[in-house]
Motif scaffolding. Sequence first.
Motif: not given
Length: 201
Positions: A51-52, A57-62
Amino acid sequence: MKEIENIKEISALNPDYLGFIFWEKSKRNMTLDSIPELHETTKKVGVFVDASIQEIAAKINQYQLDIIQLHGNESVIFCKNVKKLGVEVIKVFSIDSTFNFSVVKEYVLAVDYFLFDTKGKLPGGNGITFDWNILENYHYDIPYFLSGGIGTTEIDGLKEFLKSSAANKCYGIDVNSRFEKKPGIKNKMKLQKFKKLLYEN
Protein backbone atom coordinates in the motif's frame (compact mmCIF):
# COMPACT_ATOMS: atom_id res chain seq x y z
CA MET A 1 -11.66 -9.81 11.30
CA LYS A 2 -14.29 -8.03 9.26
CA GLU A 3 -17.78 -8.31 10.79
CA ILE A 4 -18.96 -6.35 13.83
CA GLU A 5 -20.56 -9.14 15.89
CA ASN A 6 -17.70 -11.54 15.24
CA ILE A 7 -15.17 -8.88 16.23
CA LYS A 8 -17.03 -8.34 19.52
CA GLU A 9 -17.28 -12.09 20.11
CA ILE A 10 -13.57 -12.76 19.57
CA SER A 11 -12.53 -9.62 21.44
CA ALA A 12 -14.22 -11.12 24.52
CA LEU A 13 -11.45 -13.76 24.53
CA ASN A 14 -8.97 -10.95 25.30
CA PRO A 15 -6.51 -11.65 22.48
CA ASP A 16 -3.31 -9.63 22.52
CA TYR A 17 -3.89 -8.61 18.91
CA LEU A 18 -6.69 -8.57 16.36
CA GLY A 19 -5.85 -8.26 12.69
CA PHE A 20 -7.73 -6.28 10.05
CA ILE A 21 -6.75 -6.77 6.42
CA PHE A 22 -6.77 -3.73 4.15
CA TRP A 23 -6.09 -5.40 0.81
CA GLU A 24 -8.94 -5.42 -1.68
CA LYS A 25 -7.92 -8.73 -3.27
CA SER A 26 -8.30 -10.55 0.04
CA LYS A 27 -11.50 -12.42 0.90
CA ARG A 28 -10.93 -11.05 4.40
CA ASN A 29 -10.77 -7.41 3.26
CA MET A 30 -11.99 -5.02 5.97
CA THR A 31 -14.80 -2.74 4.76
CA LEU A 32 -16.41 -1.55 8.02
CA ASP A 33 -16.34 2.18 8.64
CA SER A 34 -15.05 1.65 12.18
CA ILE A 35 -13.91 -1.07 14.58
CA PRO A 36 -16.09 -1.85 17.62
CA GLU A 37 -14.55 -1.14 21.01
CA LEU A 38 -12.12 -3.91 21.93
CA HIS A 39 -10.79 -5.15 25.24
CA GLU A 40 -8.40 -2.51 26.57
CA THR A 41 -5.36 -4.80 26.26
CA THR A 42 -6.08 -5.82 22.65
CA LYS A 43 -4.05 -4.04 19.99
CA LYS A 44 -5.42 -3.40 16.51
CA VAL A 45 -3.22 -4.60 13.68
CA GLY A 46 -3.71 -3.26 10.18
CA VAL A 47 -2.45 -5.63 7.47
CA PHE A 48 -1.31 -4.11 4.17
CA VAL A 49 0.19 -5.42 0.93
CA ASP A 50 2.29 -2.87 -0.99
CA ALA A 51 0.00 0.00 0.00
CA SER A 52 1.02 3.65 -0.24
CA ILE A 53 2.14 5.53 2.86
CA GLN A 54 -0.87 7.82 2.37
CA GLU A 55 -3.30 4.89 2.43
CA ILE A 56 -1.71 3.46 5.57
CA ALA A 57 -1.78 6.84 7.32
CA ALA A 58 -5.47 7.26 6.45
CA LYS A 59 -6.35 3.83 7.86
CA ILE A 60 -4.37 4.49 11.04
CA ASN A 61 -6.38 7.66 11.60
CA GLN A 62 -9.73 6.11 10.67
CA TYR A 63 -9.40 2.94 12.75
CA GLN A 64 -6.90 4.03 15.43
CA LEU A 65 -4.55 1.21 14.49
CA ASP A 66 -1.72 0.35 16.89
CA ILE A 67 0.45 -1.80 14.65
CA ILE A 68 0.99 -2.07 10.91
CA GLN A 69 1.78 -5.46 9.39
CA LEU A 70 3.48 -5.19 6.01
CA HIS A 71 2.88 -8.25 3.88
CA GLY A 72 4.26 -7.15 0.52
CA ASN A 73 7.60 -6.11 -0.95
CA GLU A 74 8.03 -3.02 1.24
CA SER A 75 11.53 -1.54 1.40
CA VAL A 76 13.53 -0.72 4.52
CA ILE A 77 12.96 3.00 3.92
CA PHE A 78 9.22 2.43 3.58
CA CYS A 79 9.13 0.54 6.89
CA LYS A 80 10.96 3.39 8.60
CA ASN A 81 8.47 5.89 7.18
CA VAL A 82 5.57 3.83 8.51
CA LYS A 83 7.14 3.85 11.98
CA LYS A 84 7.22 7.65 11.77
CA LEU A 85 3.40 7.53 11.73
CA GLY A 86 3.53 6.62 15.43
CA VAL A 87 2.80 2.89 15.16
CA GLU A 88 4.75 -0.31 15.63
CA VAL A 89 5.70 -2.20 12.47
CA ILE A 90 5.67 -5.92 11.69
CA LYS A 91 7.44 -6.99 8.49
CA VAL A 92 6.37 -10.32 7.06
CA PHE A 93 8.64 -12.80 5.33
CA SER A 94 7.37 -15.90 3.55
CA ILE A 95 9.39 -18.97 4.48
CA ASP A 96 10.23 -22.17 2.65
CA SER A 97 13.05 -24.69 3.01
CA THR A 98 15.45 -22.54 0.98
CA PHE A 99 14.84 -19.25 2.85
CA ASN A 100 18.01 -17.31 3.67
CA PHE A 101 17.60 -15.24 6.84
CA SER A 102 20.28 -12.79 5.73
CA VAL A 103 17.55 -11.01 3.74
CA VAL A 104 15.92 -9.83 6.99
CA LYS A 105 19.12 -8.26 8.33
CA GLU A 106 18.64 -4.88 6.64
CA TYR A 107 15.20 -4.55 8.30
CA VAL A 108 16.47 -5.01 11.86
CA LEU A 109 16.64 -1.27 12.58
CA ALA A 110 13.46 -0.49 10.62
CA VAL A 111 10.81 -2.62 12.32
CA ASP A 112 9.64 -3.80 15.74
CA TYR A 113 8.81 -7.38 14.84
CA PHE A 114 9.11 -9.90 12.06
CA LEU A 115 6.39 -12.36 11.14
CA PHE A 116 7.41 -15.62 9.51
CA ASP A 117 4.65 -17.14 7.39
CA THR A 118 4.49 -20.06 4.97
CA LYS A 119 5.40 -19.26 1.40
CA GLY A 120 2.30 -19.94 -0.71
CA LYS A 121 0.18 -18.67 -3.58
CA LEU A 122 -1.21 -15.77 -1.52
CA PRO A 123 0.59 -13.17 0.66
CA GLY A 124 -0.96 -14.91 3.68
CA GLY A 125 -3.82 -17.10 4.84
CA ASN A 126 -2.70 -20.15 2.88
CA GLY A 127 -3.46 -22.50 5.77
CA ILE A 128 -0.23 -24.51 5.65
CA THR A 129 2.74 -24.67 8.02
CA PHE A 130 6.43 -24.53 7.20
CA ASP A 131 9.24 -26.50 8.84
CA TRP A 132 9.83 -24.51 12.03
CA ASN A 133 13.27 -26.08 12.46
CA ILE A 134 14.55 -23.64 9.85
CA LEU A 135 14.18 -20.94 12.52
CA GLU A 136 17.35 -22.37 14.11
CA ASN A 137 19.01 -20.19 11.46
CA TYR A 138 17.44 -16.99 12.78
CA HIS A 139 20.06 -15.10 14.81
CA TYR A 140 18.81 -11.52 15.08
CA ASP A 141 17.46 -9.71 18.13
CA ILE A 142 14.11 -8.62 16.66
CA PRO A 143 11.32 -10.81 18.11
CA TYR A 144 9.08 -12.62 15.68
CA PHE A 145 5.53 -13.93 15.32
CA LEU A 146 5.15 -17.52 14.15
CA SER A 147 2.46 -17.87 11.51
CA GLY A 148 1.22 -20.16 8.76
CA GLY A 149 -1.50 -22.80 9.05
CA ILE A 150 -1.38 -23.15 12.83
CA GLY A 151 -4.39 -24.95 14.34
CA THR A 152 -5.28 -27.29 17.20
CA THR A 153 -3.63 -30.24 15.41
CA GLU A 154 -0.29 -28.42 15.71
CA ILE A 155 -0.49 -28.03 19.51
CA ASP A 156 1.93 -30.82 20.43
CA GLY A 157 4.47 -29.75 17.83
CA LEU A 158 4.04 -26.13 18.84
CA LYS A 159 4.70 -26.90 22.51
CA GLU A 160 7.87 -28.77 21.56
CA PHE A 161 8.98 -25.95 19.28
CA LEU A 162 8.47 -23.35 22.02
CA LYS A 163 10.91 -25.30 24.23
CA SER A 164 13.61 -25.23 21.54
CA SER A 165 16.38 -22.70 20.99
CA ALA A 166 14.74 -21.78 17.66
CA ALA A 167 11.89 -20.24 19.67
CA ASN A 168 14.11 -17.95 21.76
CA LYS A 169 12.87 -14.90 19.87
CA CYS A 170 9.33 -16.16 19.27
CA TYR A 171 7.13 -13.36 20.59
CA GLY A 172 3.70 -14.60 19.62
CA ILE A 173 1.62 -17.11 17.68
CA ASP A 174 -0.43 -15.81 14.76
CA VAL A 175 -3.54 -17.85 13.95
CA ASN A 176 -6.02 -17.28 11.17
CA SER A 177 -7.40 -19.59 8.50
CA ARG A 178 -7.58 -22.77 10.61
CA PHE A 179 -10.02 -21.03 12.96
CA GLU A 180 -12.46 -19.68 10.40
CA LYS A 181 -16.06 -20.52 9.67
CA LYS A 182 -15.52 -18.62 6.43
CA PRO A 183 -12.90 -16.03 5.38
CA GLY A 184 -12.71 -13.29 8.01
CA ILE A 185 -15.19 -14.95 10.39
CA LYS A 186 -13.52 -16.68 13.35
CA ASN A 187 -14.81 -19.64 15.36
CA LYS A 188 -14.82 -18.65 19.03
CA MET A 189 -15.06 -22.21 20.36
CA LYS A 190 -12.07 -23.37 18.31
CA LEU A 191 -10.02 -20.41 19.52
CA GLN A 192 -10.99 -21.11 23.14
CA LYS A 193 -9.96 -24.74 22.73
CA PHE A 194 -6.62 -23.76 21.16
CA LYS A 195 -5.86 -21.32 23.97
CA LYS A 196 -6.73 -23.92 26.61
CA LEU A 197 -4.64 -26.65 25.00
CA LEU A 198 -1.66 -24.38 24.43
CA TYR A 199 -1.44 -23.36 28.08
CA GLU A 200 -1.96 -26.85 29.49
CA ASN A 201 1.18 -28.55 30.82
